[in-house]
Design a protein around this motif. Structure first.
Motif, short mmCIF file in Angstrom:
data_model
loop_
_atom_site.label_atom_id
_atom_site.label_comp_id
_atom_site.label_asym_id
_atom_site.label_seq_id
_atom_site.Cartn_x
_atom_site.Cartn_y
_atom_site.Cartn_z
N THR A 58 -63.28 -52.08 -79.03
CA THR A 58 -62.72 -52.06 -77.68
C THR A 58 -61.74 -50.90 -77.51
OG1 THR A 58 -61.29 -53.79 -78.54
CG2 THR A 58 -62.98 -54.45 -76.97
N GLY A 59 -61.47 -50.55 -76.25
CA GLY A 59 -60.56 -49.45 -75.95
C GLY A 59 -59.25 -49.95 -75.35
N SER A 60 -58.43 -49.03 -74.87
CA SER A 60 -57.13 -49.36 -74.30
C SER A 60 -56.70 -48.25 -73.36
CB SER A 60 -56.08 -49.54 -75.41
OG SER A 60 -55.91 -48.32 -76.13
N THR A 61 -55.64 -48.51 -72.61
CA THR A 61 -55.01 -47.46 -71.81
C THR A 61 -53.50 -47.56 -72.00
OG1 THR A 61 -54.93 -46.40 -69.65
CG2 THR A 61 -54.75 -48.79 -69.67
N ALA A 62 -52.77 -46.59 -71.44
CA ALA A 62 -51.31 -46.57 -71.54
C ALA A 62 -50.73 -46.11 -70.22
CB ALA A 62 -50.86 -45.64 -72.67
N PHE A 63 -49.57 -46.67 -69.87
CA PHE A 63 -48.92 -46.30 -68.61
C PHE A 63 -47.45 -46.63 -68.71
CE2 PHE A 63 -47.67 -46.91 -64.15
CZ PHE A 63 -48.15 -45.73 -63.60
N ASP A 64 -46.61 -45.80 -68.09
CA ASP A 64 -45.17 -46.03 -68.05
C ASP A 64 -44.85 -46.87 -66.81
OD1 ASP A 64 -42.43 -45.98 -68.17
OD2 ASP A 64 -42.23 -43.82 -67.80
N PHE A 65 -44.93 -48.18 -66.96
CA PHE A 65 -44.77 -49.08 -65.82
C PHE A 65 -43.37 -49.08 -65.24
CE2 PHE A 65 -48.47 -50.90 -67.98
CZ PHE A 65 -49.33 -51.11 -66.92
N ASN A 66 -42.35 -48.93 -66.08
CA ASN A 66 -40.97 -49.06 -65.59
C ASN A 66 -40.23 -47.73 -65.50
OD1 ASN A 66 -40.70 -48.62 -68.29
ND2 ASN A 66 -39.35 -50.37 -68.70
N GLY A 67 -40.91 -46.60 -65.74
CA GLY A 67 -40.31 -45.30 -65.51
C GLY A 67 -39.27 -44.88 -66.51
N ASP A 68 -39.34 -45.41 -67.74
CA ASP A 68 -38.33 -45.05 -68.74
C ASP A 68 -38.77 -43.89 -69.63
OD1 ASP A 68 -40.24 -46.24 -70.32
OD2 ASP A 68 -38.89 -47.71 -71.24
#
Length: 498
Positions: A353-363
């Motif tokens: 399986t794969g994944s993604t990444a994201f800066d949800f809270n802007g830190d």
């Protein structure tokens, strides 16, 4: 694709604070489910989803993006009960879903029989791709027909435009090395203003479906500008080809999955990263311009899925890290292949399986979004701490959750598919999540393909003459920080920074 820009041409790093994403408390990285989509009518049994979705406004006048997802049904008996037939999944159907309301929009179908169109059986484990191929403000959708392996193009209303005359061979019985293809990609390889469909085993004209040239049979195929010269190459599991299909170089070991990015801002080439086909599995990195080996390290697990490449730790060096899921753990490695952290997971079925990444809270640090056989999880990118966990079962293939503005309000959403192919959990459908007060950082309303490069497509779906300076304005200080299989965090008011 603007990842071709040389390091000294990249946007400056001293963005004004007003142009950076608003810093929010870490506690906001806690999703709530907005809705679950389930097929309707005669297609209701096709509620088992096991491939990565696409996201985008199918028509420029749409109020919100659509989600493009492929569902299949439990149609085979295994050990006395209905199952999804293991590694040779039954045919699926392509659905368009309203991203704001979760309402059903259409099923991919033939043009014959206006009053009774026939649904097209598509390969349920191969992710759809979306793009506006002719600049008319409407996106086309691409998938692979299940029984023939032909590429199928649908218009923005879900009606077939064309089918390729030859098969992609997307199944092992037709010449592709074991396991399944990720999906197909859309890219203007020859810079003539008309995108190509880059599919397993071939490249097609996107407007007609006519084959332009063959590619080596293999698992996966992605366009990339490996030497950052402005020309686009094609990366396959065995090496790199030019835009005409001629082999430039070969990897010393075949790759089971592929991620492509500039790991360090100072690099003047892209790096191809992935788990090797060999046993024991190695995490291998090659230069995309020469296939030269950069590192080869033990993965420490069986299998190995599509790598996610991102700035997981937010360190001042701005080097990117590599996130990869195997059979028993999710692990993050630094740009030299050294393990930083790992957390136990379970993916005994595919281990890919794969994944993604994201800066949800802007830190300034990305969070990892990953789904194994049992749970949807959000990990802290720097430490691996589990920030969120919710039951979301899957038999698993190469799928992964995506992050995009799905409901049209500007802020990020998570889209995660689910199925109970190997269980009786009842957890099926396409699930959309948001922050309870919609405080997550803003992001783009598009996710175009499994091998998603956020700088490879405009918000309106056009794929030619992408301007990364415009896309990145008020977002990231450098194009390389976008990484691979990630979306871009935007400030609350992008107009301040354009």
């Amino acid at each position: 694709m603007d990842s071709s820009r040389s390091p000294d041409e990249l946007p400056v790093s001293d963005l004004p604070k007003s142009c950076l994403p608003e810093l929010l408390p870490s506690s906001v990285v806690t999703p709530r489910k907005l809705f679950t989509y389930l097929p309707v009518g005669d297609s209701a049994p096709f509620n088992e989803f096991v491939s990565t979705v696409g996201v985008g406004k199918l028509k420029k006048e749409d109020a919100a993006p659509s989600i493009l997802a492929i569902g299949m049904k439990k149609a085979s008996t295994v050990n006395g009960r209905l199952d999804c037939s293991g590694a040779v999944f039954d045919p699926g159907r392509l659905f368009a879903i309203d991203g704001k309301t979760g309402a059903h929009k259409w099923i991919g179908r033939t043009a014959a029989g206006v009053t009774a169109p026939v649904p097209v059986d598509v390969d349920a484990v191969v992710a759809p791709a979306i793009a506006d191929i002719n600049g008319d403000g409407k996106m086309e959708v691409f998938a692979i027909e299940r029984t023939t392996g032909f590429v199928v193009a649908f218009d923005s209303d879900g009606v077939v435009i064309w089918k390729s005359a030859v098969s992609t061979g997307s199944r092992s019985g037709q010449g592709v090395v074991s396991m399944w293809a990720h999906g197909i990609s859309i890219n203007d390889l020859d810079n003539d203003g008309v995108p190509e469909v880059v599919a397993p085993g071939m490249v097609l004209d996107s407007r007609s479906g006519v084959k332009k040239f063959d590619l080596p049979k293999g698992r996966h195929v992605y366009p990339a500008n490996g030497n950052l010269s402005g020309d686009t190459e094609v990366v396959v599991s065995t090496g790199v080809l030019n835009a005409a299909g001629t082999t430039i170089c070969r990897f010393s070991k075949d790759l089971a999955n592929i991620g492509i990015a500039r790991l360090k801002k100072s690099d003047n080439f892209l790096t191809v990263v992935g788990p090797s086909v060999s046993t024991p599995v190695q995490l291998v990195a090659y230069r995309a311009d020469s296939c030269g080996l950069i590192f080869e390290k033990p993965l420490g697990d069986a299998g190995g899925g599509p790598p996610n490449i991102a700035d997981f730790d937010g360190a001042p060096d701005h080097n990117l890290e590599i996130g990869i899921a195997g059979q028993t753990r999710y692990a993050v490695f630094n740009s030299s292949g050294t393990l930083i952290w790992s957390r136990p997971t379970r993916d005994a079925s595919s281990a890919r399986t794969g994944s993604t990444a994201f800066d949800f809270n802007g830190d300034g640090k990305t969070e990892v979004v990953y789904n194994d056989e049992l749970f949807l999880r959000v990990f802290d990118g720097a430490s691996g701490t589990v920030l969120y966990e919710a039951p979301n079962t899957s038999y698993t293939a190469h799928e992964y959750p995506v992050v995009a503005d799905v409901d049209g309000n500007g802020t990020a959403n998570i889209v995660a598919v689910s199925n109970d192919c190997a269980s009786s959990s009842g957890n099926v459908g396409v699930n959309v999540f948001s922050e309870p007060d919609d405080r997550w950082v803003r992001t783009r309303p598009v996710w175009s393909q499994h091998g998603f490069d956020a700088l490879g497509i405009n918000d309106d779906g056009t794929v030619t003459r992408v301007d990364s300076v415009k896309i990145l304005a008020g977002a990231l200080p450098s194009a390389h920080l976008v990484g691979f299989r990630n979306n871009i965090p935007y400030p609350r008011d992008p107009a301040q920074c354009r």
